[in-house]
Design a protein around this motif. Structure first.
Motif, PDB file in Angstrom:
ATOM      1  N   THR A 153       0.813  -1.225   0.000  1.00  0.00           N
ATOM      2  CA  THR A 153       0.000   0.000   0.000  1.00  0.00           C
ATOM      3  C   THR A 153       0.843   1.270   0.000  1.00  0.00           C
ATOM      4  OG1 THR A 153      -0.165   0.034   2.427  1.00  0.00           O
ATOM      5  CG2 THR A 153      -1.871  -1.162   1.230  1.00  0.00           C
ATOM      6  N   LEU A 154       2.173   1.143   0.075  1.00  0.00           N
ATOM      7  CA  LEU A 154       3.020   2.338   0.024  1.00  0.00           C
ATOM      8  C   LEU A 154       2.845   3.095  -1.285  1.00  0.00           C
ATOM      9  CD1 LEU A 154       6.337   0.948   1.587  1.00  0.00           C
ATOM     10  CD2 LEU A 154       4.791   2.631   2.604  1.00  0.00           C
ATOM     11  N   GLY A 155       2.335   2.400  -2.311  1.00  0.00           N
ATOM     12  CA  GLY A 155       2.086   3.063  -3.587  1.00  0.00           C
ATOM     13  C   GLY A 155       1.057   4.171  -3.499  1.00  0.00           C
ATOM     14  N   GLN A 156       0.284   4.202  -2.405  1.00  0.00           N
ATOM     15  CA  GLN A 156      -0.694   5.274  -2.209  1.00  0.00           C
ATOM     16  C   GLN A 156      -0.033   6.593  -1.832  1.00  0.00           C
ATOM     17  OE1 GLN A 156      -3.839   4.294  -3.513  1.00  0.00           O
ATOM     18  NE2 GLN A 156      -4.668   5.272  -1.707  1.00  0.00           N
ATOM     19  N   ILE A 157       1.084   6.511  -1.091  1.00  0.00           N
ATOM     20  CA  ILE A 157       1.629   7.713  -0.477  1.00  0.00           C
ATOM     21  C   ILE A 157       2.993   8.108  -1.045  1.00  0.00           C
ATOM     22  CG2 ILE A 157       2.615   6.383   1.435  1.00  0.00           C
ATOM     23  CD1 ILE A 157       1.223   9.951   1.660  1.00  0.00           C
ATOM     24  N   ILE A 158       3.778   7.133  -1.494  1.00  0.00           N
ATOM     25  CA  ILE A 158       5.113   7.450  -2.000  1.00  0.00           C
ATOM     26  C   ILE A 158       5.006   7.868  -3.462  1.00  0.00           C
ATOM     27  CG2 ILE A 158       7.390   6.511  -2.554  1.00  0.00           C
ATOM     28  CD1 ILE A 158       7.263   4.841  -0.082  1.00  0.00           C
ATOM     29  N   PRO A 159       5.449   9.084  -3.800  1.00  0.00           N
ATOM     30  CA  PRO A 159       5.332   9.543  -5.191  1.00  0.00           C
ATOM     31  C   PRO A 159       6.365   8.839  -6.092  1.00  0.00           C
ATOM     32  CG  PRO A 159       6.443  11.184  -3.831  1.00  0.00           C
ATOM     33  CD  PRO A 159       5.995  10.089  -2.907  1.00  0.00           C
ATOM     34  N   PRO A 160       6.078   8.758  -7.406  1.00  0.00           N
ATOM     35  CA  PRO A 160       4.871   9.250  -8.079  1.00  0.00           C
ATOM     36  C   PRO A 160       3.714   8.279  -7.904  1.00  0.00           C
ATOM     37  CG  PRO A 160       6.342   8.253  -9.671  1.00  0.00           C
ATOM     38  CD  PRO A 160       7.050   8.201  -8.359  1.00  0.00           C
ATOM     39  N   SER A 161       2.616   8.755  -7.380  1.00  0.00           N
ATOM     40  CA  SER A 161       1.467   7.922  -7.046  1.00  0.00           C
ATOM     41  C   SER A 161       0.256   8.378  -7.850  1.00  0.00           C
ATOM     42  CB  SER A 161       1.166   8.038  -5.546  1.00  0.00           C
ATOM     43  OG  SER A 161      -0.134   7.629  -5.242  1.00  0.00           O
ATOM     44  N   ASP A 194       3.085  19.716  -5.755  1.00  0.00           N
ATOM     45  CA  ASP A 194       3.033  20.051  -4.333  1.00  0.00           C
ATOM     46  C   ASP A 194       2.773  18.806  -3.490  1.00  0.00           C
ATOM     47  OD1 ASP A 194       3.403  22.795  -4.768  1.00  0.00           O
ATOM     48  OD2 ASP A 194       1.278  23.108  -5.118  1.00  0.00           O
ATOM     49  N   LEU A 195       1.827  17.971  -3.939  1.00  0.00           N
ATOM     50  CA  LEU A 195       1.502  16.757  -3.186  1.00  0.00           C
ATOM     51  C   LEU A 195       2.650  15.755  -3.245  1.00  0.00           C
ATOM     52  CD1 LEU A 195      -2.264  16.042  -3.973  1.00  0.00           C
ATOM     53  CD2 LEU A 195      -1.263  17.223  -2.035  1.00  0.00           C
ATOM     54  N   PHE A 196       3.319  15.655  -4.386  1.00  0.00           N
ATOM     55  CA  PHE A 196       4.470  14.754  -4.494  1.00  0.00           C
ATOM     56  C   PHE A 196       5.541  15.132  -3.474  1.00  0.00           C
ATOM     57  CE2 PHE A 196       4.166  13.032  -9.136  1.00  0.00           C
ATOM     58  CZ  PHE A 196       2.986  12.400  -8.796  1.00  0.00           C
TER      59      PHE A 196
END
Length: 455
Positions: A153-161, A194-196
């Motif tokens: 589930t780290l793909g949700q928060i670690i960019p690029p997502s 910004d979110l990345f």
């Protein structure tokens, strides 16, 4: 009339629980409510006149072009066996430690998350590659499955997502709407970039907490890990470097180009997709069969995302037409505790909806409704986006409906019981909730780096 908007939301959720397609349910139920409302004079038909331009704006949105490109990058990497090479090499190097394989799974999962950004692909890949090995080495089924699910589930928060791309687009519109409501006509906005940037520190903190938990289990519950490490004569730093170099170069090409200001997230997604194709070609994984799979999967996921976005846009239009946004604004502003209570309510709502809806539906349905209200109340939009992303990541793990649990259940050996998978993720859910608490108390964990990169 405003309470019809709440009824609309409840009916949509109820129909979704019956198993009907998300996009068609949101659009169909919303149009049905709008038709009934027009017949009884509770809905203004002119509110639907903007629907064609809104739908054209969706398919013409340059930011969302990043979605198919990131999906393509993830699918190509899934077929190029980069994860397999990484896991085998890193496991061999760290095999002498009792938790070496578990640490390798977390680190490889982190690199996969930064390379693909697709939760399902990461969980399935790590489940197929590492779960049998972890069980054979002596890891308890609970620890092995919990580690793989949480890492996936780290793909949700670690960019690029992909989740951050979609959240960035929605929050940008919410921010502009909030500024107009406040009478501020400044052109300033927020972006996917910004979110990345804001997600980098929380993502690394989460990985670190996963590793600390593995060492904690090794120290205080040794029965869950192998009694000793496993030496491997083929382990060497050179092989690890060769395995690490391709994904690291790809991550740097994508994130580095964004952070250094050389490319927008959409342009960086193009760089990532091209880089993934080159890596797959170098590993001789581009053939007729793999190419067909890559094209089909990319088209399927992209079509799903845009169809859901169209359905959610119609839902949002009808919801606002019934006065739902005004009703929610009144409810939120009159809550005791002000913005703190409003944030708690929104976080709880998103967490609960995560049991029945995917992050895409929540992003397109809930966030456009609540985000402008929270931003007007003074919530930082970037911080809000990362809080929502981590919250949705937690819902991926929560029994009994966590999507990551179903992904792993589909590839896990029959000897692993579903109950063991559920028990295994509970500590990691606690870790993610702890991260939410840390970000709530110290918003600087999100905003500090953003202020440096985008002063």
């Amino acid at each position: 009339m405003e309470y019809l908007s709440i009824l609309l939301f409840v009916v949509v959720c109820a129909v979704l629980l019956l198993g009907y397609p998300v996009a068609l349910t949101m659009a169909g139920v919303s149009l049905l409510f709008a038709g009934i409302g027009i017949l009884f004079g509770a809905f203004d038909a002119s509110d639907l006149l903007s629907a064609p331009s809104r739908l054209f704006g969706i398919v013409n949105n340059t930011t969302l072009i990043a979605v198919p490109l990131f999906v393509l990058m993830g699918v190509v990497l899934e077929k190029s066996k980069i994860a397999e090479d990484l896991l085998v090499t890193m496991s061999a190097l760290m095999g002498r430690f009792k938790t070496g394989l578990g640490v390798s799974v977390v680190l490889v999962g982190m690199l996969l998350a930064a390379s693909t950004g697709i939760v399902g692909a990461t969980v399935v890949t790590m489940g197929l590659l590492s779960l049998p090995t972890m069980l054979n080495r002596g890891y308890s089924p609970q620890l092995a499955t919990g580690t793989i699910c949480a890492t996936g589930t780290l793909g949700q928060i670690i960019p690029p997502s992909i989740a951050l791309v979609l959240l960035g687009d929605v929050l940008s519109s919410a921010y502009q709407k909030a500024q107009l409501d406040l009478g501020n006509f400044s052109p300033d906005s927020i972006s996917v970039g910004d979110l990345f940037v804001g997600a980098l520190i929380p993502g690394l903190i989460l990985v670190l907490m996963y590793l600390v938990y593995l060492f904690f289990v090794s120290r205080f519950s040794p029965s869950q890990v192998p009694t000793k490490g496993q030496e491997n004569e083929h382990a060497d730093l050179f092989r690890l470097l060769i395995a690490l170099l391709p994904p690291l170069l790809l991550i740097f090409a994508v994130l580095g180009s964004i952070l250094l200001g050389f490319a927008t997230p959409t342009e960086a997604a193009g760089v990532g997709a091209l880089g993934a194709l080159l890596l797959a070609a170098l590993k001789k994984q581009i053939n007729k069969k793999n190419t067909a799979y890559i094209v089909q999967e990319t088209t399927k996921v992209t079509s799903m995302v845009f169809l859901i976005l169209i359905g959610a846009s119609i839902f949002s239009l009808v919801f606002r037409g019934f006065g739902g946004e005004t009703l929610l604004k009144e409810i939120f502003t009159n809550l005791p505790g002000g913005v703190v209570t409003a944030m708690l309510v929104v976080m709880l709502l998103i967490f609960l909806l995560g049991f029945i809806l995917d992050f895409i539906e929540i992003t397109f349905v809930v966030v456009p409704i609540v985000a402008p209200i929270l931003i007007i109340m003074g919530v930082d939009p970037v911080w809000l986006g990362i809080m929502i992303a981590v919250n949705l990541q937690t819902s991926f793990l929560t029994p009994p409906f966590g999507f990551a649990l179903f992904y792993l259940r589909g590839v896990a050996p029959k000897s692993v019981k579903t109950e063991q998978i559920y028990k295994g993720v509970i500590p990691f859910i606690g870790i993610q909730i702890l991260l939410l608490v840390i970000m709530s108390i110290y918003p600087e964990t999100v905003t500090w780096l953003v202020d440096i990169v985008y002063p």
